[in-house]
Design an enzyme around this catalytic site. Structure first.
Site, PDB file in Angstrom:
ATOM      1  CE  LYS A 119      42.476  34.156  32.683  1.00 46.59           C
ATOM      2  NZ  LYS A 119      42.940  34.719  33.965  1.00 46.59           N
ATOM      3  CE  LYS A 211      51.693  28.752  32.065  1.00 49.45           C
ATOM      4  NZ  LYS A 211      51.595  30.222  32.131  1.00 49.45           N
ATOM      5  CE  LYS A 214      45.842  29.328  39.636  1.00 53.84           C
ATOM      6  NZ  LYS A 214      46.521  30.028  40.720  1.00 53.84           N
TER       7      LYS A 214
END
Length: 348
Positions: A119, A211, A214
């Site tokens: 991230k 995967k 969103k």
């Protein structure tokens, strides 16, 4: 007998971040399983809004997302009267215990967390301290309720292992004080992962090796829980496939991630095994299979979407559910946090 005595009642804790639209992966990978666990466990389901602000959030959008995720929990079938639904920031004990855990966890443990590396990317110096220390707060989320079982996806399994390490170190570091205060040999349980559900890893409709997320820039990569029937149909028809017909047996899916993903989605929505789905559609073209998948997805998701939209239009009701849940969660959290203070040596 109080919660802080030797007996720790079996309890499930899990949560989702209110950041962006919930999608089919959230529903099949978590919510369906959460609903089923209500029949066998005491459950606490949290909207983890404190985790959400580890990256920048628009305050108006964050409030909207908190209510939308709550609406999704309710629409999926979670019973807010028998179990607990609340948003994390209403129960201050999460942050309070997280600080204690910041002092228990070791820097080397956090340095091994792969999700921070992913991230934060290359510019880690500009990542927030919250993003780095996120796993300690996650440990506090679970252990402030002394939860014994945590349904998690594969991507969160490392964080749960860290929560177990933190619990074990706390129990070891304060063993004498834990015993002195009548809690036996350990205060915190080592929470067990529950990686299960009809489809624990739903993949992108545009790339079967990634995967469903969103955060993917393409809305065609996912089916959002707020998508209407026409949008669901369009996304499934446009889902990436390959030129070969569907196989009749599982080994025929090897090396075909998009085909395997769509078969997995059909299996999860229908309650059939993948083998049964392949027997039904094997040898046929994707066009016929996709048409059947559209009908199935619309039939299964339509009622959830409709109820989500209805509930999302009643902010006062959603807020009342969250407040009631927070009030009940706080009773458990406060009792356990008071015990932690006694064990650590704080005066209260």
């Amino acid at each position: 007998m109080t919660e802080t005595s030797l007996t720790i009642p079996p309890r499930v804790f899990s949560g989702m971040q209110p950041s962006g639209n919930l999608h089919l992966g959230n529903y099949l990978g978590a919510m369906v399983n959460w609903v089923a666990m209500q029949r066998t466990h005491d459950c606490i389901y949290c909207v983890v809004d404190m985790h959400a602000i580890t990256v920048a959030q628009d305050p108006h959008e964050l409030r909207k997302s908190i209510r939308e995720v709550t609406a999704a929990y309710l629409a999926a079938g979670i019973d807010a009267k028998k179990h607990i639904i609340f948003n994390q920031s209403q129960v201050a004990e999460h942050a309070e215990l997280a600080w204690v855990f910041n002092c228990v966890a070791r820097l080397g443990w956090l340095n091994r967390m792969t999700q921070f590396k992913e991230k934060a990317g290359k510019d880690r110096e500009n990542a927030s301290v919250g993003l780095y220390a996120y796993p300690n707060l996650m440990a506090a989320d679970i252990l402030v309720y002394r939860a014994t079982h945590v349904p998690v996806g594969e991507d969160q399994k490392q964080h749960l292992e860290l929560a177990r390490d933190i619990a074990q170190k706390f129990n070891n570091d304060f063993a004498a004080s834990i015993a002195e205060h009548g809690f036996g040999e350990e205060f915190f349980p080592l929470p067990e992962p529950m990686i299960q559900g009809p489809a624990t890893r739903v993949m992108s409709l545009r790339d079967g090796t990634k995967k469903m997320s969103k955060s993917d820039p393409s809305d065609y990569s996912r089916i959002n829980l707020i998508d209407d029937a026409d949008t669901i149909a369009l996304k499934i028809r446009r889902a990436k496939t390959d030129p070969e017909p569907l196989p009749s047996e599982m080994q025929g899916l090897a090396g075909r991630p998009e085909a395997e993903n769509l078969i997995g989605i059909f299996s999860a929505l229908s309650g059939q095994s993948k083998e049964e789905v392949l027997k039904q559609f094997g040898g046929g073209q994707f066009s016929a299979f996709k048409a059947a998948l559209v009908d199935l997805a619309v039939a299964k998701l339509g009622p959830v979407t409709a109820e989500m939209k209805r509930l999302s239009g009643d902010a006062a009701y959603i807020d009342s559910v969250l407040k009631d849940g927070a009030d009940r969660a706080r009773v458990i959290a406060r009792q356990n946090m008071d015990a932690v203070k006694d064990i650590v040596g704080f005066v209260r």
